[in-house]
Design a protein around this motif. Structure first.
Motif, short mmCIF file in Angstrom:
data_model
loop_
_atom_site.label_atom_id
_atom_site.label_comp_id
_atom_site.label_asym_id
_atom_site.label_seq_id
_atom_site.Cartn_x
_atom_site.Cartn_y
_atom_site.Cartn_z
N PHE A 1 0.84 -1.11 0.05
CA PHE A 1 0.11 0.02 -0.02
C PHE A 1 0.75 1.28 0.05
O PHE A 1 0.69 2.20 -0.59
N LYS A 2 2.08 1.19 0.94
CA LYS A 2 2.74 2.45 0.83
C LYS A 2 3.68 2.57 -0.41
O LYS A 2 3.46 3.80 -0.84
N ALA A 3 3.97 1.57 -0.76
CA ALA A 3 4.73 1.66 -2.23
C ALA A 3 3.89 2.11 -3.32
O ALA A 3 4.52 3.06 -4.01
N LYS A 4 2.80 1.88 -3.44
CA LYS A 4 1.69 2.12 -4.44
C LYS A 4 1.60 3.62 -4.31
O LYS A 4 1.36 4.33 -5.24
N LEU A 5 1.24 4.10 -3.09
CA LEU A 5 0.88 5.48 -2.84
C LEU A 5 2.01 6.34 -3.08
O LEU A 5 1.80 7.47 -3.69
N LYS A 6 3.31 5.80 -2.80
CA LYS A 6 4.53 6.76 -3.10
C LYS A 6 4.53 6.65 -4.80
O LYS A 6 5.02 7.99 -5.03
N GLU A 7 4.38 5.70 -5.19
CA GLU A 7 4.45 5.70 -6.72
C GLU A 7 3.33 6.86 -7.37
O GLU A 7 3.69 7.77 -8.07
N ILE A 8 2.27 6.85 -6.88
CA ILE A 8 1.11 7.87 -7.20
C ILE A 8 1.67 9.32 -6.96
O ILE A 8 1.42 10.08 -7.65
N MET A 9 2.28 9.24 -5.63
CA MET A 9 2.57 10.78 -5.37
C MET A 9 3.88 11.24 -6.07
O MET A 9 4.15 12.22 -6.44
N GLU A 10 4.70 10.46 -6.57
CA GLU A 10 5.85 10.59 -7.38
C GLU A 10 5.40 11.27 -8.70
O GLU A 10 6.20 12.17 -9.32
N LYS A 11 4.47 10.48 -9.41
CA LYS A 11 3.73 10.70 -10.59
C LYS A 11 3.28 12.25 -10.45
O LYS A 11 3.25 12.88 -11.46
N GLU A 12 2.27 12.31 -9.47
CA GLU A 12 1.88 13.79 -9.33
C GLU A 12 2.73 14.75 -8.92
O GLU A 12 2.74 15.95 -9.46
N GLY A 13 3.92 14.68 -8.22
CA GLY A 13 5.09 15.56 -8.12
C GLY A 13 5.73 15.97 -9.67
O GLY A 13 6.09 17.11 -9.89
N GLN A 14 5.89 14.83 -10.26
CA GLN A 14 6.45 15.01 -11.84
C GLN A 14 5.51 15.86 -12.67
O GLN A 14 6.07 16.77 -13.36
N ALA A 15 4.22 15.63 -12.61
CA ALA A 15 3.22 16.15 -13.30
C ALA A 15 3.33 17.82 -12.78
O ALA A 15 3.19 18.83 -13.68
N GLN A 16 3.54 18.23 -11.50
CA GLN A 16 3.70 19.41 -10.97
C GLN A 16 4.82 20.05 -11.30
O GLN A 16 4.84 21.43 -11.85
N SER A 17 5.86 19.30 -11.59
CA SER A 17 7.19 19.92 -11.93
C SER A 17 7.07 20.26 -13.37
O SER A 17 7.55 21.42 -13.77
N ASP A 18 6.42 19.44 -14.42
CA ASP A 18 6.11 19.70 -15.71
C ASP A 18 5.40 21.10 -16.01
O ASP A 18 5.49 21.60 -16.65
N ARG A 19 4.13 21.05 -15.04
CA ARG A 19 3.24 22.32 -15.03
C ARG A 19 4.14 23.56 -14.68
O ARG A 19 3.96 24.65 -15.22
N GLU A 20 5.06 23.47 -13.71
CA GLU A 20 5.88 24.62 -13.14
C GLU A 20 6.95 25.09 -14.42
O GLU A 20 7.00 26.13 -14.79
N THR A 21 7.57 23.98 -15.16
CA THR A 21 8.32 24.35 -16.21
C THR A 21 7.42 24.99 -17.41
O THR A 21 8.06 26.01 -17.91
N THR A 22 6.29 24.41 -17.70
CA THR A 22 5.75 24.97 -18.83
C THR A 22 5.15 26.45 -18.45
O THR A 22 5.10 27.32 -19.45
N ARG A 23 4.90 26.48 -17.31
CA ARG A 23 4.46 27.96 -16.87
C ARG A 23 5.78 29.16 -17.05
O ARG A 23 5.49 30.09 -17.70
N GLN A 24 6.94 28.44 -16.82
CA GLN A 24 7.87 29.39 -16.89
C GLN A 24 8.46 29.63 -18.29
O GLN A 24 8.88 30.81 -18.83
N LEU A 25 8.21 28.56 -19.03
CA LEU A 25 8.12 28.81 -20.79
C LEU A 25 7.47 29.69 -21.09
O LEU A 25 7.62 30.61 -22.04
N HIS A 26 6.00 29.66 -20.78
CA HIS A 26 5.10 30.37 -21.47
C HIS A 26 5.46 31.88 -20.91
O HIS A 26 5.14 33.01 -21.62
N ASP A 27 5.82 31.95 -19.54
CA ASP A 27 6.17 33.46 -19.35
C ASP A 27 7.19 33.89 -20.00
O ASP A 27 7.43 35.20 -20.42
N GLY A 28 8.27 33.16 -20.48
CA GLY A 28 9.42 33.59 -21.26
C GLY A 28 8.90 34.24 -22.54
O GLY A 28 9.47 35.05 -23.05
N LEU A 29 8.00 33.42 -23.21
CA LEU A 29 7.79 33.55 -24.66
C LEU A 29 6.76 34.89 -24.56
O LEU A 29 6.84 35.65 -25.34
#
Length: 373
Positions: free
Chosen positions: A216-244
């Motif tokens: 249960f912990k392992a699966k929950l950690k996997e889900i949270m890591e994917k959520e963290g990666q998605a949040q990191s991608d959104r932040e990168t996209t936001r910075q790219l948009h701001d730069g453009l």
């Protein structure tokens, strides 16, 4: 009109043309004008190489008998964008990987969400309890079996303070405020309950669909890591948009902004209010707040389209097929899958444009100057 008109005293189609002109001249002009505009405005746009982004507007009409029809046409067009400074945009990479504390909190939240209410052993209402109450007040104010969380703020000001210390079965008049107005409620405590949070054990793990706490912990950690990666991608996209946006400044067609703004308003209304309409005093304030965001979204879209054009970014049949498959995989029924297929057939051009912009953004991201935050 003479053939269709029904005039008292004349058979259909037999009324004198002078009488028809007198009664229907305005209507006749409108029909002629509409027919002419629908024909010549698109022709004029094509001759001039103008591609309007919305229906053109007509003004300064001059329609005198025996004289040429004259009018002015206003057509909004897409801006001609020459993309600048889109390579090596500075990006500060931010990591949102979950910590052990984050994992523990998520597990605690899940346990809390699966808690149950049981009858409390205490005889009076305390801060950690849930009180089940009946109440009556002025007019139609009435409630039965209402659950009051004593540990949280209530919409009825003063209710939890008045309930504190009341015994099971006790009735009492409690002064409260509803919408800022003082009201007296006669309240009866029907039951006193407490929240029982399940322990983090094998039984709880099985209730969540896992054979053990470790899995249960392992699966929950996997889900949270994917959520963290998605949040990191959104932040990168936001910075790219701001730069453009910072490097490319231009006006966008307000008719397109207005159209997209209405879609955004409707989507937000459904999320926030469900079937209820916007309150009259809120709608315009929300609209004005959303407008700059919608304008920037549209501006980024034009910039990415221009980058795709400059860099020769192409959308292939396999790209469209992959996009269709991705959407079909998320469908929950055969009916929904059929709706998706019809949507793709009817919107092939706009979907291709979306994929093209996505590819252009991937190119900008690949060429960005990334540093750790």
């Amino acid at each position: 009109i003479q053939q269709r008109a029904q005039i008292p005293g004349f058979r259909q189609g037999k009324a004198p043309i002078d009488l028809i002109r007198k009664k229907f001249e305005g209507h006749a002009k409108e029909e002629v004008l509409d027919a002419v505009l629908q024909r010549v405005v698109p022709e004029g746009m094509r001759e001039l190489g103008i591609e309007p982004v919305a229906s053109p507007s007509v003004s300064e009409l001059s329609m005198d008998p025996g004289q040429p029809l004259r009018f002015k046409v206003l057509a909004e067009i897409a801006p001609k964008v020459t993309p600048k400074d889109y390579l090596k945009l500075p990006v500060k990479a931010k990591s949102f990987s979950p910590t052990e504390a984050d994992l523990s909190k998520r597990m605690d939240d899940l346990r809390d969400g699966n808690a149950r209410l049981e009858a409390a052993s205490e005889d009076s209402v305390g801060a950690a309890h849930y009180a089940v109450i009946d109440f009556v007040g002025e007019g139609q104010l009435k409630g039965e079996g209402e659950l009051v969380d004593m540990s949280s703020d209530q919409t009825i000001e003063g209710l939890t303070a008045g309930l504190a210390g009341m015994a099971r079965g006790q009735s009492k008049e409690i002064p409260v405020k509803i919408d800022g107005k003082p009201v007296t409620l006669k309240v009866t405590v029907r039951e006193i309950k407490k929240k029982v949070v399940p322990p983090l054990d094998e039984e709880f793990a099985k209730d969540m669909g896992f054979p053990s706490v470790e899995e249960f912990k392992a699966k929950l950690k996997e889900i949270m890591e994917k959520e963290g990666q998605a949040q990191s991608d959104r932040e990168t996209t936001r910075q790219l948009h701001d730069g453009l946006l910072k490097a490319n400044k231009f006006a966008v067609p307000q008719s397109v902004v207005d159209s997209q703004l209405e879609h955004s308003m409707e989507r937000l209304r459904r999320q926030a209010l469900g079937d209820r309409p916007w309150p009259a005093d809120e709608r315009e304030a929300v609209r004005q707040k959303l407008r700059p965001e919608v304008e920037n979204e549209l501006r980024v879209s034009y910039i990415l389209a221009a980058i795709a054009e400059k860099e020769g970014v192409a959308v292939k049949d396999e790209d469209l097929k992959a996009e269709l498959e991705r959407n079909l995989n998320g469908a929950r029924s055969d009916e929904e899958r059929e709706q998706i297929r019809r949507f793709f057939e009817g919107r092939r051009e706009s979907i291709s444009a979306m994929i093209r912009e996505r590819k252009a953004l991937a190119l900008v991201r690949e060429k960005a100057s990334v540093k750790d935050a």
